[in-house]
Design an enzyme around this catalytic site. Structure first.
Site, PDB file in Angstrom:
ATOM      1  N   HIS A  37       0.818  -1.230   0.000  1.00 36.27           N
ATOM      2  CA  HIS A  37       0.000   0.000   0.000  1.00 36.27           C
ATOM      3  C   HIS A  37       0.848   1.274   0.000  1.00 36.27           C
ATOM      4  O   HIS A  37       0.331   2.357  -0.299  1.00 36.27           O
ATOM      5  CB  HIS A  37      -0.947   0.036   1.212  1.00 36.27           C
ATOM      6  CG  HIS A  37      -1.963  -1.058   1.196  1.00 36.27           C
ATOM      7  ND1 HIS A  37      -2.865  -1.223   0.173  1.00 36.27           N
ATOM      8  CD2 HIS A  37      -2.221  -2.064   2.091  1.00 36.27           C
ATOM      9  CE1 HIS A  37      -3.634  -2.278   0.427  1.00 36.27           C
ATOM     10  NE2 HIS A  37      -3.256  -2.813   1.579  1.00 36.27           N
ATOM     11  N   HIS A  84      -6.008  -7.359  -0.420  1.00 36.62           N
ATOM     12  CA  HIS A  84      -6.204  -5.940  -0.741  1.00 36.62           C
ATOM     13  C   HIS A  84      -5.417  -5.548  -1.993  1.00 36.62           C
ATOM     14  O   HIS A  84      -4.312  -6.046  -2.211  1.00 36.62           O
ATOM     15  CB  HIS A  84      -5.743  -5.070   0.439  1.00 36.62           C
ATOM     16  CG  HIS A  84      -6.396  -5.432   1.741  1.00 36.62           C
ATOM     17  ND1 HIS A  84      -5.814  -6.297   2.648  1.00 36.62           N
ATOM     18  CD2 HIS A  84      -7.579  -5.053   2.266  1.00 36.62           C
ATOM     19  CE1 HIS A  84      -6.617  -6.433   3.696  1.00 36.62           C
ATOM     20  NE2 HIS A  84      -7.711  -5.699   3.493  1.00 36.62           N
ATOM     21  N   ASP A 101      -2.375 -10.674  -2.282  1.00 36.65           N
ATOM     22  CA  ASP A 101      -2.947 -10.206  -1.015  1.00 36.65           C
ATOM     23  C   ASP A 101      -4.434  -9.887  -1.236  1.00 36.65           C
ATOM     24  O   ASP A 101      -4.841  -9.531  -2.344  1.00 36.65           O
ATOM     25  CB  ASP A 101      -2.181  -8.948  -0.586  1.00 36.65           C
ATOM     26  CG  ASP A 101      -2.579  -8.422   0.792  1.00 36.65           C
ATOM     27  OD1 ASP A 101      -1.824  -8.664   1.753  1.00 36.65           O
ATOM     28  OD2 ASP A 101      -3.639  -7.764   0.903  1.00 36.65           O
ATOM     29  N   ASP A 126      -4.077 -13.014   3.597  1.00 34.67           N
ATOM     30  CA  ASP A 126      -5.356 -12.551   4.158  1.00 34.67           C
ATOM     31  C   ASP A 126      -6.535 -12.945   3.263  1.00 34.67           C
ATOM     32  O   ASP A 126      -7.678 -12.564   3.531  1.00 34.67           O
ATOM     33  CB  ASP A 126      -5.344 -11.038   4.449  1.00 34.67           C
ATOM     34  CG  ASP A 126      -4.656 -10.201   3.406  1.00 34.67           C
ATOM     35  OD1 ASP A 126      -4.334 -10.731   2.325  1.00 34.67           O
ATOM     36  OD2 ASP A 126      -4.451  -8.996   3.663  1.00 34.67           O
TER      37      ASP A 126
HETATM   38  N1  Q9C Z   1      -9.196  -2.704  11.097  1.00 32.17           N
HETATM   39  C1  Q9C Z   1      -2.396  -5.279   4.120  1.00 32.17           C
HETATM   40  O1  Q9C Z   1      -2.995  -6.353   4.104  1.00 32.17           O
HETATM   41  N2  Q9C Z   1      -7.701  -1.335   7.220  1.00 32.17           N
HETATM   42  N3  Q9C Z   1      -2.973  -4.165   4.549  1.00 32.17           N
HETATM   43  C2  Q9C Z   1      -8.453  -2.451   7.653  1.00 32.17           C
HETATM   44  C3  Q9C Z   1      -9.487  -3.199   9.785  1.00 32.17           C
HETATM   45  C4  Q9C Z   1      -6.557  -1.472   6.404  1.00 32.17           C
HETATM   46  C5  Q9C Z   1      -4.332  -4.162   5.019  1.00 32.17           C
HETATM   47  C6  Q9C Z   1      -9.374  -2.103   8.745  1.00 32.17           C
HETATM   48  C7  Q9C Z   1      -6.207  -2.832   5.902  1.00 32.17           C
HETATM   49  C8  Q9C Z   1      -4.827  -2.807   5.298  1.00 32.17           C
HETATM   50  C9  Q9C Z   1      -0.977  -5.200   3.696  1.00 32.17           C
HETATM   51 ZN    ZN Z   2      -4.017  -7.251   2.692  1.00 35.93          ZN
END
Ligand code: Q9C
Ligand code: ZN
Length: 344
Positions: free
Chosen positions: A160, A198, A196, A285
């Site tokens: 990100h 995301h 991933d 994830d």
């Molecule tokens: N508390 C990666 O997997 N916000 N980043 C999620 C849950 C951001 C994930 C909210 C998620 C970022 C590298």
């Molecule tokens: Zn992620």
């Protein structure tokens, strides 16, 4: 397969993160890497090596030097201003505001150099992220020296992080640093496959107008999933990079068949591109038990993923990204790596 382990990852240890305006227990925690390390050792997957220091220059090839300097000094600035604990941004230069002038205010610079409030900037974020990038560069060295593949166990994750911003738990874009270093070593075409959950907005943005890195990603549809503002199917690259970006957004709750169909489609694009090196942004994830994500992969699917990746035949560097079902991620990662080894 050899692993390069960022043994400084534990310096980045947030207790809480912002989620829907509330402080909640952090998801991206040191125990994640500890579980993976234990699972690698239990499975006797291969040697675990420490990173060697390649310096700041390879990071400056993809990140703005002013951004790196800011992250390096930010927590000390926060403490000097009387801040306590971790630092969080709270104001951002969206649209009609200016982002071409760096303000003096620390709070303003936190916003200038970030994309969300969900990424705690801790006392040890910089050294952990710096050594994470070094681990990725060290993993790249192994593959460039002829290893069929290497795995880099690191956190915080990277995909990100943009050229000049942190967010999504990421500070230094490890995949981008490694891809650029491979090009600087003399390679002409590098593929990054981001599995991933995301979308890797930072990686996509860094290479969007370039033809020397093809970015392909399978992820939760940004209509409903983080990072929300990038990762749509119509983002295909621009300028010299037109046609060198491929996004496969899937609805939250997508089936494993849909996921593997997207993987097939992404790999067909990469085969047409004919990369000399594959970098995998390996987030797990996508696991059915992940607390913040909504795909349904399980151990057999992770093994199958590894088999399919190995079958492409490309020198492959696998870099750890997300995965928040802490106690399961070790076995999930090992499943991918064992699948890869069984098929290569
Ligand atoms: N508390 C990666 O997997 N916000 N980043 C999620 C849950 C951001 C994930 C909210 C998620 C970022 C590298
Ligand atoms: Zn992620």
């Amino acid at each position: 397969m050899k692993t390069v382990y960022n043994d400084k990852h534990g310096l980045h240890a947030a207790t809480h993160e912002f989620f829907r305006g509330q402080l909640v227990p952090a998801f991206e925690i040191p125990a994640r890497a500890d579980y993976v390390l234990k699972a690698l050792r239990d499975a006797a997957l291969g040697e675990v090596l420490a990173p060697s220091d390649h310096g700041l220059a390879p990071l400056e090839r993809v990140h703005a030097p002013a951004y790196l300097r800011f992250v390096q000094g930010a927590h000390a600035e926060w403490l000097a201003l009387g801040g306590e604990g971790d630092a969080f941004p709270a104001v951002w230069p969206v649209r009609s505001l200016r982002s071409d002038v760096e303000p003096k205010s620390f709070a303003a610079r936190m916003g200038l150099y970030s994309m969300d409030s969900g990424t705690p900037l801790t006392a040890g974020s910089w050294p952990a992220a710096y050594w994470g990038a070094q681990a990725c560069l060290s993993g790249l060295d192994l593959v460039l020296a002829g290893e069929r593949a290497a795995y880099v166990l690191t956190r915080p994750p990277g995909h990100h992080a943009g050229a000049d911003f942190f967010g999504g738990y990421c500070f230094v874009n490890n995949a981008a640093v490694a891809a650029q270093a491979a090009l600087d070593h003399g390679l002409k075409r590098v593929a990054i496959l981001d599995v991933d959950y995301h979308h890797g907005n930072g990686t996509q943005a860094i290479f969007y107008e370039r033809a020397d890195v093809f970015y392909a990603s399978i992820h939760g549809d940004p209509q409903t999933e983080y990072p929300f503002f990038l990762g749509h199917a119509d983002e295909r690259g621009a300028g010299a990079g037109a046609g060198c970006n491929a996004n496969y957004p899937l609805p939250a709750g997508a089936s494993n068949d849909e996921w593997f169909a997207a993987l097939d489609a992404a790999l067909a694009r990469l085969r047409a591109y004919a990369p000399e090196l594959l970098i995998v942004s390996l987030g797990v994830d996508t696991y059915g038990g992940d607390p913040i994500s909504h795909f349904k992969l399980d151990r057999p699917e992770f093994t199958r993923m590894g088999q399919i990746l190995a079958a492409q035949g490309w020198p492959t560097l696998l870099l750890q990204e997300g995965g928040y079902a802490t106690e399961a991620i070790g076995l999930n990662v090992v499943a991918v790596l064992q699948g890869f080894e069984g098929a290569s």
